[in-house]
Design a protein around this motif. Structure first.
Motif, mmCIF file in Angstrom:
data_model
loop_
_atom_site.group_PDB
_atom_site.id
_atom_site.type_symbol
_atom_site.label_atom_id
_atom_site.label_comp_id
_atom_site.label_asym_id
_atom_site.label_seq_id
_atom_site.Cartn_x
_atom_site.Cartn_y
_atom_site.Cartn_z
ATOM 1 N N THR A 35 -0.511 5.449 1.410
ATOM 2 C CA THR A 35 -1.364 6.593 1.046
ATOM 3 C C THR A 35 -2.218 7.079 2.222
ATOM 4 N N GLY A 36 -2.430 6.219 3.217
ATOM 5 C CA GLY A 36 -3.163 6.664 4.403
ATOM 6 C C GLY A 36 -2.435 7.834 5.057
ATOM 7 N N TYR A 39 -3.524 11.199 3.659
ATOM 8 C CA TYR A 39 -4.789 11.704 4.217
ATOM 9 C C TYR A 39 -4.597 12.158 5.663
ATOM 10 N N ARG A 40 -3.752 11.442 6.370
ATOM 11 C CA ARG A 40 -3.464 11.836 7.749
ATOM 12 C C ARG A 40 -2.814 13.224 7.803
ATOM 13 N N ALA A 100 -8.694 11.671 9.743
ATOM 14 C CA ALA A 100 -8.286 11.358 8.366
ATOM 15 C C ALA A 100 -9.416 10.622 7.662
ATOM 16 N N SER A 101 -10.060 9.713 8.381
ATOM 17 C CA SER A 101 -11.171 8.966 7.801
ATOM 18 C C SER A 101 -12.298 9.933 7.407
ATOM 19 N N SER A 104 -11.262 12.271 4.472
ATOM 20 C CA SER A 104 -11.034 11.560 3.213
ATOM 21 C C SER A 104 -12.327 11.381 2.406
ATOM 22 N N ARG A 110 -9.806 14.406 -1.967
ATOM 23 C CA ARG A 110 -9.436 13.218 -2.763
ATOM 24 C C ARG A 110 -8.847 13.634 -4.105
ATOM 25 N N GLY A 130 -3.731 1.383 0.572
ATOM 26 C CA GLY A 130 -4.756 2.372 0.889
ATOM 27 C C GLY A 130 -6.137 1.753 0.899
ATOM 28 N N ARG A 131 -7.115 2.510 0.391
ATOM 29 C CA ARG A 131 -8.499 2.033 0.370
ATOM 30 C C ARG A 131 -9.030 1.923 -1.067
ATOM 31 N N ASP A 132 -8.488 2.791 -1.958
ATOM 32 C CA ASP A 132 -9.044 2.900 -3.316
ATOM 33 C C ASP A 132 -7.947 2.789 -4.374
ATOM 34 N N ILE A 133 -6.846 2.143 -4.047
ATOM 35 C CA ILE A 133 -5.720 2.114 -4.994
ATOM 36 C C ILE A 133 -6.088 1.260 -6.209
ATOM 37 N N ARG A 181 -14.575 3.395 11.702
ATOM 38 C CA ARG A 181 -13.770 3.780 10.545
ATOM 39 C C ARG A 181 -14.111 2.899 9.333
ATOM 40 N N ASP A 185 -15.321 4.554 5.947
ATOM 41 C CA ASP A 185 -14.486 4.375 4.750
ATOM 42 C C ASP A 185 -15.212 3.611 3.650
ATOM 43 N N ARG A 188 -18.680 6.026 2.144
ATOM 44 C CA ARG A 188 -18.626 7.374 1.562
ATOM 45 C C ARG A 188 -18.978 7.299 0.071
HETATM 46 O O1 DC Z 1 -4.452 3.555 6.295
HETATM 47 P P1 DC Z 1 -4.677 4.608 7.350
HETATM 48 O O2 DC Z 1 -5.327 4.057 8.580
HETATM 49 O O3 DC Z 1 -3.421 5.383 7.667
HETATM 50 O O4 DC Z 1 -5.685 5.668 6.667
HETATM 51 C C1 DC Z 1 -6.262 6.740 7.383
HETATM 52 C C2 DC Z 1 -7.588 7.141 6.714
HETATM 53 O O5 DC Z 1 -7.308 7.710 5.424
HETATM 54 C C3 DC Z 1 -8.550 6.001 6.434
HETATM 55 O O6 DC Z 1 -9.419 5.762 7.524
HETATM 56 C C4 DC Z 1 -9.285 6.438 5.195
HETATM 57 C C5 DC Z 1 -8.333 7.369 4.497
HETATM 58 N N1 DC Z 1 -7.730 6.775 3.305
HETATM 59 C C6 DC Z 1 -8.440 6.859 2.120
HETATM 60 O O7 DC Z 1 -9.561 7.360 2.124
HETATM 61 N N2 DC Z 1 -7.903 6.389 0.964
HETATM 62 C C7 DC Z 1 -6.686 5.840 0.943
HETATM 63 N N3 DC Z 1 -6.187 5.399 -0.207
HETATM 64 C C8 DC Z 1 -5.947 5.714 2.142
HETATM 65 C C9 DC Z 1 -6.511 6.183 3.314
#
Ligand code: DC
Length: 226
Positions: A35-36, A39-40, A100-101, A104, A110, A130-133, A181, A185, A188
């Motif tokens: 999922t990153g 956002y990228r 992307a950070s 996001s 989002r 990802g970060r919030d899955i 980052r 991340d 936020r």
């Molecule tokens: O995993 P990555 O480094 O490719 O992700 C890039 C940015 O995307 C990360 O710094 C925060 C955002 N991100 C997010 O907010 N939620 C996600 N589920 C995945 C990534």
């Protein structure tokens, strides 16, 4: 349609999420969703237009003009499609990581990406990273893993990765970017990076990839019976 299985893997940049998720997905025959990369793709689109990821008005103005698609090639590799263009390789730069950070943290972004991610989990058995899955996108995932490692170990891995790709990489600079980052991340307001209450935490600082994959595979077997 039978209910699909979802495994959520969250954690900070460089903890080994994508390598581990990809390996597990191949072993289990699941679809790996990075999922990153989504956002990228948004960050890359705005970058091409010269819009700062922090410019909420600019982002709101142009977001409607973006269509994000995910496809898979015959080797199972995920490709990101931005308005019909394959941008899979273009989004893999340090600059786009930072952007992307930043982007996001934007609530509109989002929200726009939520259905795309959930639809993937409706259609396929997924390992989604990802970060919030585990906390927001798939709160009812069958299994949740929170992967971490010390910032120093993660910076070392990232530096080696960049060097292997023939890019110049400075450890101190990579470490600073990782720390920045992490902060963005996890601080936020919406869907920050954090461990879900029911996630299993795995610290990969001292483990090799084979060890981590085997450890998680064991947990999956115990929980899902595969
Ligand atoms: O995993 P990555 O480094 O490719 O992700 C890039 C940015 O995307 C990360 O710094 C925060 C955002 N991100 C997010 O907010 N939620 C996600 N589920 C995945 C990534």
């Amino acid at each position: 349609m039978a209910k699909k299985i979802a495994i959520a893997i969250d954690g900070p940049a460089g903890a080994g999420k994508s390598t581990i998720a990809r390996r597990l997905a191949a072993e289990l025959g699941y679809c790996y969703v990075d999922t990153g990369a989504i956002y990228r793709t948004v960050a890359y689109f705005l970058d091409l237009l010269g819009i700062s990821p922090k410019d909420a008005d600019g982002v709101a103005r142009y977001l409607d003009e973006l269509t994000v698609g995910i496809t898979y090639d015959e080797e199972g590799k995920q490709h990101m499609i931005m308005n019909g263009m394959d941008v899979t390789e273009d989004i893999r730069t340090q600059e786009i990581s930072q952007k992307a950070s930043l982007v996001s943290a934007n609530p509109l972004v989002r929200e726009m990406l939520l259905d795309l991610q959930r639809d993937m989990a409706k259609e396929y058995n997924v390992i989604m990273d990802g970060r919030d899955i585990g906390t927001v996108v798939l709160p009812r995932a069958n299994m949740k893993i929170f992967l971490t490692a010390s910032p120093e170990v993660r910076a070392k891995r990232r530096t080696a990765e960049l060097e292997a790709k023939g890019q110049t990489a400075n450890y101190e600079k990579v470490l600073k970017e990782i720390q920045q980052r992490d902060y963005q991340d996890s601080h936020r307001a919406i869907a920050p990076l954090k461990q879900a209450k029911d996630a299993v935490k795995v610290d990969t600082s001292e483990l090799d990839i084979d060890g981590v994959v085997a450890a998680i595979r064991k947990i999956v077997e115990g929980k899902i019976g595969q």
